[in-house]
Design an enzyme around this catalytic site. Sequence first.
Site, PDB file in Angstrom:
ATOM      1  N   ASP A  51      12.971  51.414  28.536  1.00 25.14           N
ATOM      2  CA  ASP A  51      12.313  52.214  29.569  1.00 25.14           C
ATOM      3  C   ASP A  51      13.267  52.445  30.739  1.00 25.14           C
ATOM      4  OD1 ASP A  51      12.259  49.656  30.554  1.00 25.14           O
ATOM      5  OD2 ASP A  51      10.110  49.625  31.011  1.00 25.14           O
ATOM      6  N   LYS A 120       9.143  46.445  22.183  1.00 19.58           N
ATOM      7  CA  LYS A 120       9.442  45.374  23.144  1.00 19.58           C
ATOM      8  C   LYS A 120       8.474  45.494  24.303  1.00 19.58           C
ATOM      9  CE  LYS A 120      13.318  45.352  25.974  1.00 19.58           C
ATOM     10  NZ  LYS A 120      12.732  45.329  27.325  1.00 19.58           N
ATOM     11  N   GLU A 189      16.686  38.344  30.837  1.00 18.52           N
ATOM     12  CA  GLU A 189      17.438  39.183  31.776  1.00 18.52           C
ATOM     13  C   GLU A 189      17.710  38.443  33.084  1.00 18.52           C
ATOM     14  OE1 GLU A 189      16.009  43.189  32.240  1.00 18.52           O
ATOM     15  OE2 GLU A 189      17.382  43.606  33.898  1.00 18.52           O
TER      16      GLU A 189
END
Length: 271
Positions: A51, A120, A189
């Site tokens: 995204d 995801k 992340e």
Amino acid sequence: MSINKEVKRITTNTLMMMKQAGEKISMLTAYDYSFARIIDSAGIDVILVGDSASNVMAGHETTLPITLDQMIYHASSVIRGVQRCLVVVDLPFGTYQSNSEIALASAVRIMKETGAHAIKLEGGEEAIESIKKIVSAGIPVMGHLGLTPQSIYKFGTYAVRAKEETEAEKLKADAKLLEEAGCFATVLEKIPAQLAKEVTESLHMPVIGIGAGKYCDGQVLVMHDMLGINTEFKPKFLRQYLNIFDQATEAVKSYVNDVKTNDFPNEKEQY
Ligand code: KIV
């Protein structure tokens, strides 16, 4: 012997085998047919239709505005350029958080309308019910913990996550929950490398890091950042392999000059 080179197509099982064999997993984002062709033919294991398209393709400040229809457009373009790698598609903000029925409906649309291989989504404990529902429909799910950009207004910053003990403990617990819920892999992340190492070693499923250090089972970068198309984003974890922005700017300047000076087209470039 490389597992990547042995198989005709990369599947979620291939990634598990790679983790078991200690072979690192390479993942990059892509959002269109032409770059997907380049990335797939270069031998990548996984393409993520992230995204982050909201940022690098549409120019939005955050990932929040991108819609499910727009993600489907990007993902179906990517799929047409891919012959070998696994293609994972982000469920965009607002398409899975409210309840697991809506989450499943969004995941089904991605799978049916794009031909992608997995989805995801971001989040730990709060996303477990949706993950279970999607997995039980036969759709592979990749998790995403640590810095989760869809929650940027909750965090208020893109700084490194889970530096404090409480948040690190929650992240470890969330990672276990994702695995138990049936995720085939997870992204971590922007967290400390030692924490990512601990999580990676504690899980059977592969862990793909971005800004999470060298001990993860694989790495992911946003294509526009690593190719230097997007030059405004230069975090410490980014390795930039090209500077397409500068090279393309020079090429366009040359073209403008060639047109203005009547150098292009020449005799050989006309019918
Ligand atoms: O959308 C995206 O590009 C991502 C990566 C940063 C992992 O989620």
